[in-house]
Motif scaffolding. Structure first.
Motif, PDB file in Angstrom:
ATOM      1  N   PRO A   1     -47.539 -20.499  92.814  1.00 27.73           N
ATOM      2  CA  PRO A   1     -48.787 -21.013  92.236  1.00 27.73           C
ATOM      3  C   PRO A   1     -48.683 -21.147  90.712  1.00 27.73           C
ATOM      4  O   PRO A   1     -47.856 -20.477  90.087  1.00 27.73           O
ATOM      5  CB  PRO A   1     -49.816 -19.942  92.609  1.00 27.73           C
ATOM      6  CG  PRO A   1     -49.021 -18.696  92.793  1.00 27.73           C
ATOM      7  CD  PRO A   1     -47.664 -19.114  93.289  1.00 27.73           C
ATOM      8  N   SER A   2     -49.488 -22.012  90.134  1.00 25.80           N
ATOM      9  CA  SER A   2     -49.548 -22.120  88.676  1.00 25.80           C
ATOM     10  C   SER A   2     -50.858 -22.799  88.307  1.00 25.80           C
ATOM     11  O   SER A   2     -51.441 -23.513  89.122  1.00 25.80           O
ATOM     12  CB  SER A   2     -48.382 -22.956  88.147  1.00 25.80           C
ATOM     13  OG  SER A   2     -48.565 -24.304  88.519  1.00 25.80           O
ATOM     14  N   LEU A   3     -51.320 -22.558  87.098  1.00 25.31           N
ATOM     15  CA  LEU A   3     -52.528 -23.239  86.628  1.00 25.31           C
ATOM     16  C   LEU A   3     -52.337 -23.908  85.273  1.00 25.31           C
ATOM     17  O   LEU A   3     -52.821 -24.996  85.035  1.00 25.31           O
ATOM     18  CB  LEU A   3     -53.717 -22.264  86.569  1.00 25.31           C
ATOM     19  CG  LEU A   3     -54.392 -21.979  87.920  1.00 25.31           C
ATOM     20  CD1 LEU A   3     -55.428 -20.877  87.783  1.00 25.31           C
ATOM     21  CD2 LEU A   3     -55.043 -23.231  88.492  1.00 25.31           C
TER      22      LEU A   3
ATOM     23  N   ALA B   1     -59.055 -23.890  94.633  1.00 25.64           N
ATOM     24  CA  ALA B   1     -58.081 -24.141  95.696  1.00 25.64           C
ATOM     25  C   ALA B   1     -57.061 -23.006  95.787  1.00 25.64           C
ATOM     26  O   ALA B   1     -56.684 -22.583  96.880  1.00 25.64           O
ATOM     27  CB  ALA B   1     -57.374 -25.468  95.446  1.00 25.64           C
ATOM     28  N   LEU B   2     -56.655 -22.498  94.629  1.00 22.83           N
ATOM     29  CA  LEU B   2     -55.687 -21.393  94.645  1.00 22.83           C
ATOM     30  C   LEU B   2     -56.304 -20.133  95.242  1.00 22.83           C
ATOM     31  O   LEU B   2     -55.670 -19.438  96.029  1.00 22.83           O
ATOM     32  CB  LEU B   2     -55.230 -21.075  93.219  1.00 22.83           C
ATOM     33  CG  LEU B   2     -53.884 -21.625  92.774  1.00 22.83           C
ATOM     34  CD1 LEU B   2     -53.456 -20.968  91.477  1.00 22.83           C
ATOM     35  CD2 LEU B   2     -52.814 -21.402  93.840  1.00 22.83           C
TER      36      LEU B   2
ATOM     37  N   ARG C   1     -56.292 -20.548  98.857  1.00 22.42           N
ATOM     38  CA  ARG C   1     -54.948 -20.450  99.418  1.00 22.42           C
ATOM     39  C   ARG C   1     -54.445 -19.009  99.417  1.00 22.42           C
ATOM     40  O   ARG C   1     -53.793 -18.566 100.356  1.00 22.42           O
ATOM     41  CB  ARG C   1     -54.006 -21.342  98.613  1.00 22.42           C
ATOM     42  CG  ARG C   1     -52.591 -21.237  99.099  1.00 22.42           C
ATOM     43  CD  ARG C   1     -51.781 -22.458  98.779  1.00 22.42           C
ATOM     44  NE  ARG C   1     -50.467 -22.304  99.408  1.00 22.42           N
ATOM     45  CZ  ARG C   1     -49.543 -23.239  99.410  1.00 22.42           C
ATOM     46  NH1 ARG C   1     -49.788 -24.390  98.842  1.00 22.42           N
ATOM     47  NH2 ARG C   1     -48.393 -23.017  99.988  1.00 22.42           N
ATOM     48  N   LEU C   2     -54.784 -18.268  98.360  1.00 16.67           N
ATOM     49  CA  LEU C   2     -54.290 -16.892  98.270  1.00 16.67           C
ATOM     50  C   LEU C   2     -55.264 -15.883  98.884  1.00 16.67           C
ATOM     51  O   LEU C   2     -55.069 -14.681  98.800  1.00 16.67           O
ATOM     52  CB  LEU C   2     -54.017 -16.514  96.807  1.00 16.67           C
ATOM     53  CG  LEU C   2     -53.015 -17.402  96.056  1.00 16.67           C
ATOM     54  CD1 LEU C   2     -52.779 -16.868  94.656  1.00 16.67           C
ATOM     55  CD2 LEU C   2     -51.687 -17.499  96.805  1.00 16.67           C
ATOM     56  N   GLY C   3     -56.315 -16.385  99.473  1.00 15.94           N
ATOM     57  CA  GLY C   3     -57.245 -15.496 100.175  1.00 15.94           C
ATOM     58  C   GLY C   3     -58.042 -14.580  99.254  1.00 15.94           C
ATOM     59  O   GLY C   3     -58.425 -13.480  99.634  1.00 15.94           O
TER      60      GLY C   3
END
Ligand code: SF4
Ligand code: SF4
Lengths: 475, 236
Positions: free
Chosen positions: B34-36, B114-115, B118-120
């Motif tokens: 992941p990245s932002l 969204a992250l 995705r990462l719960g």
């Protein structure tokens, strides 16, 4: 001398409502009050936000039906932009509003209130809920579930898959109607109409059993306020404000909703965060009025759709010389309104330009102040915003249905408590009836817990010495 | 000169160019990190710390976006420690400002949201700070809402590196850092802004948006920079 009981607002449970029944020296009911804590901080919270966010914000931070807030809020935003939105957008918004009316009324009637009619006000509270109904009257429960689901589906079909549709936006709606959705909406309507008609028959047949409830459930003269079309027909989205009295005499008509402040005053009650609106020309508290299904049917000259109009004639016969006054008939009015909603939705889906793709007007804000008024299932809903040059909210005021009914609800529970509650021996069934008066109005605080099928409510009996002698909590 | 190196991601053998970052190598091989703050076509700053990975023989976690690949490197992208830190970083981002997705213009389009999905990440263990930021609505086309900013500095980098305007900058320190336009003037009065809209396009959240859009209505084009570059190169 009966003591005055002050209830410290801090002790109230957020999101819960509370009824307090006050007894006198002889342990007879002296009065009853309904308290709500709900809009605290709303005005502060929206300050500084772009006005375009208001529909989505108000659809969530308040417990009442999201779609109704989307409507009133979007209309207030249209007003800020000073646009006339495309005619198809008006129709699509109406469609969604009526779907909301259907699902919300179905929920109120079948899920929340039918346990009282079907199983009895005095039946075992452990069984007196929608599952109890499903066990004993599976057909009725099935009908209720179908109707609610249909209304919700229409909202979802129109608004897209997202849980909270941000489909209604300032300037119109953000996507046109597809042929597929139009067909799906139309397909469900005949079955829906069939359900409402048999439920109405069933309702009328049970009336004999509820003479006491009809007589003592907030049955008193009051004003009624609601939107009507320019022809005086039943209206939920646009139109003018009409006020009628207990004789169904028109007191005020064709009032511009945007000028609501000229006609409606808001009093603050010491014991509730909910303000108490009143009809200004009559002053406070004589200007007490009721809104919602009962009020709308009392206000309009006709519904404007054939089946609902037939039912309206029978409804009028309940009190020949004036408005129907017992709040018990809110339930009856709700069924007629579902019938109307389904008929109207069918009509809308069959109009020529409903598939038009021009559904949004685009504009910058052109006014510093905007008002939007519509009818929520529970009654007239007012949104009023002020913005700065940058389009950021500087001030907001809402009057929600439950607020409009505040004075009448208080009077109603006091009436029911005096008749049903015996201070010396408080029975559960009596308390349930007092609570049921509130359920007649289907106040918005129930929305937040609709998933559970019941609303959180706390009922206390306070004696003349200010001591709480009995408490009943429902979640 | 391209020189290939061989390395492993979670035991899987892959090839990369020696100048690649660990993040680029992972992405090229379909491995999720992941990245932002990272954005294709902009310089890397390693600000968000979401791309932390474990590299064999290195005692601390490293940001994949600013770490170069090396021959025989062994990268672990999803060890319990990495997963724990990622979640923590995300939770801190949510706790730091006011991310109320339900009425945000970026709802459903937001990279932060969204992250988290995705990462719960469904809650944060840290107390929300609820800061109060004034929204800057002075620009005729765009809005700047610091309540939703994660300080990724994509806006500042695109404005400087691609548009050449250098309107955006970071002011303050630590928890008080915030993005500002020019010398903290209202954006609408900025003498440098060309109203090109690139910052709005690259912002991962609803902090920068076009005016007039309602909740969830933001639309962002993906990967705009390689496109802009190729258009510029072709002289059009
Ligand atoms: S819109 Fe203005 S601030 Fe944004 S990148 Fe372009 S020049 Fe910079
Ligand atoms: S405004 Fe957007 S792009 Fe700029 S630092 Fe904040 S989140 Fe990143």
């Amino acid at each position: 001398m009966a003591k005055t009981v002050v209830i410290d607002p801090i002790t109230r449970i957020e999101g819960h409502s509370k009824i307090t029944v006050y007894l006198d020296d002889q342990d007879q009911v002296a009065d009853a009050h309904f308290h709500v804590t709900q809009f605290r901080g709303f005005e502060k919270f929206t300050e500084g936000r772009p006005f375009q966010e208001m529909p989505a914000i108000t659809a969530r931070i308040c417990g009442i039906c999201p779609v109704s807030h989307l409507m009133a809020s979007s209309k207030a935003c249209d007003d800020l932009m000073a646009v006339k939105i495309p005619p198809t957008a008006v129709k699509l918004r109406r469609l969604m509003n009526l779907a909301q009316l259907t699902q919300s009324h179905a929920l109120s009637f079948f899920h929340l209130s039918s346990p009282d009619f079907l199983l009895g006000f005095d039946s075992d509270p452990a069984q007196r809920h929608v599952l109890g109904v499903a066990a004993k009257y599976p057909e009725i429960a099935k009908d209720g579930i179908w109707l609610r689901k249909y209304g919700q589906q229409v909202i979802e079909w129109l608004g897209g898959k997202r849980i909270h549709p941000a489909w209604t936006v300032p300037g119109g709606v953000n996507a046109p109607l597809s042929e597929e959705v139009r067909q799906k909406i139309l397909e469900g309507i005949p079955h829906g109409i069939e359900i409402v008609r048999r439920t109405l028959d069933f309702w009328k047949n049970t009336q004999g059993r509820f003479a006491d409830e009809i007589e003592h459930f907030a049955n008193f003269p009051s004003l009624f306020l609601g939107l009507v079309t320019p022809e005086g027909h039943l209206e939920h989205y646009d139109g003018f404000i009409r006020v009628v009295d207990a004789d169904r005499k028109i007191i005020a008509d064709k009032l511009e909703p945007t000028a609501y402040q000229h006609h409606i005053g808001e009093a603050s009650l010491g014991d509730s965060y909910l303000k108490a609106p009143y009809f200004k020309p009559f002053g406070y508290p004589d200007g007490m009025y009721r809104v919602g299904p009962l009020a709308r049917l009392n206000c309009c000259d006709a519904c404007g759709t054939p089946l609902a109009d037939k039912e309206l004639l029978e409804f009028r016969a309940l009190r020949k010389d004036g408005a129907v006054l017992s709040s018990f008939y809110y339930h009856h009015a709700r069924l007629i309104e579902i019938l109307f909603a389904l008929e109207r939705m069918q009509e809308l889906c069959n109009t020529a330009n409903i598939m038009n793709t021009h559904v949004r007007a685009v504009a910058n804000p052109n006014k510093f102040e905007g008002v939007g008024v519509s009818e929520a299932p529970r009654g007239t809903l007012f949104h009023h915003y002020k913005i700065n040059e940058q389009g950021l909210i500087t001030w907001a005021n809402l009057i929600v249905a439950t607020g409009n009914n505040n004075l009448a609800m208080n009077k109603g529970i006091a009436q029911a408590a005096k008749f049903f509650v015996n201070g010396k021996d408080v029975k559960e069934g009596a308390l349930n009836r007092v609570e049921a008066v509130i359920r007649c109005y289907d106040p918005c605080l129930s929305c937040s817990t609709h998933a559970l099928g019941q609303m959180p409510i706390k009922l206390s009996i306070v004696n003349a010495r200010g001591e709480t002698i009995r408490e009943l909590t429902r979640y | 000169m391209k020189k290939p190196v061989a390395l492993k991601f979670d035991g899987k053998q892959v090839q990369a160019d020696e100048n690649d970052s660990v993040l680029a190598a992972a992405r090229a091989n379909g491995i999720f990190i992941p990245s932002l703050c990272y954005y294709t076509g902009l310089s890397t700053v390693g600000a968000c710390r979401l791309c932390l990975v474990e590299i064999k023989g290195v005692p601390r976690l490293l940001s994949a976006c600013v770490t170069k690949v090396a021959q025989d490197m062994e990268v672990a992208t999803a060890t319990p420690k990495v997963v724990r830190y990622r979640r923590m970083m995300l939770e801190l981002l949510f706790a730091e400002r006011n991310h109320v997705c339900s009425f945000c213009v970026a709802n459903g389009q937001c990279e932060l949201q969204a992250l988290a999905q995705r990462l719960g990440v469904v809650h944060t263990r840290y107390a929300y700070r609820y800061p109060r930021y004034q929204l800057d609505a002075s620009h005729p086309k765009f809005l700047h809402d610091s309540n939703r900013c994660i300080l990724c500095t994509r806006c500042a980098r695109v404005c400087e590196e691609v548009e050449g305007a250098r309107t955006w900058n970071v002011m303050g320190r630590g928890i008080h850092s915030d993005m500002m336009t020019d010398l903290n003037q209202p954006w609408g009065e900025s003498p440098t802004c060309t109203t090109c809209g690139k910052c709005v396009q690259v912002c991962p959240t609803g902090a920068l948006a076009e005016r007039g859009v309602s909740a969830g209505e933001i639309r962002k084009r993906e990967n705009i920079l390689p496109y802009i570059e190729s258009m510029r190169a072709s002289g059009r």
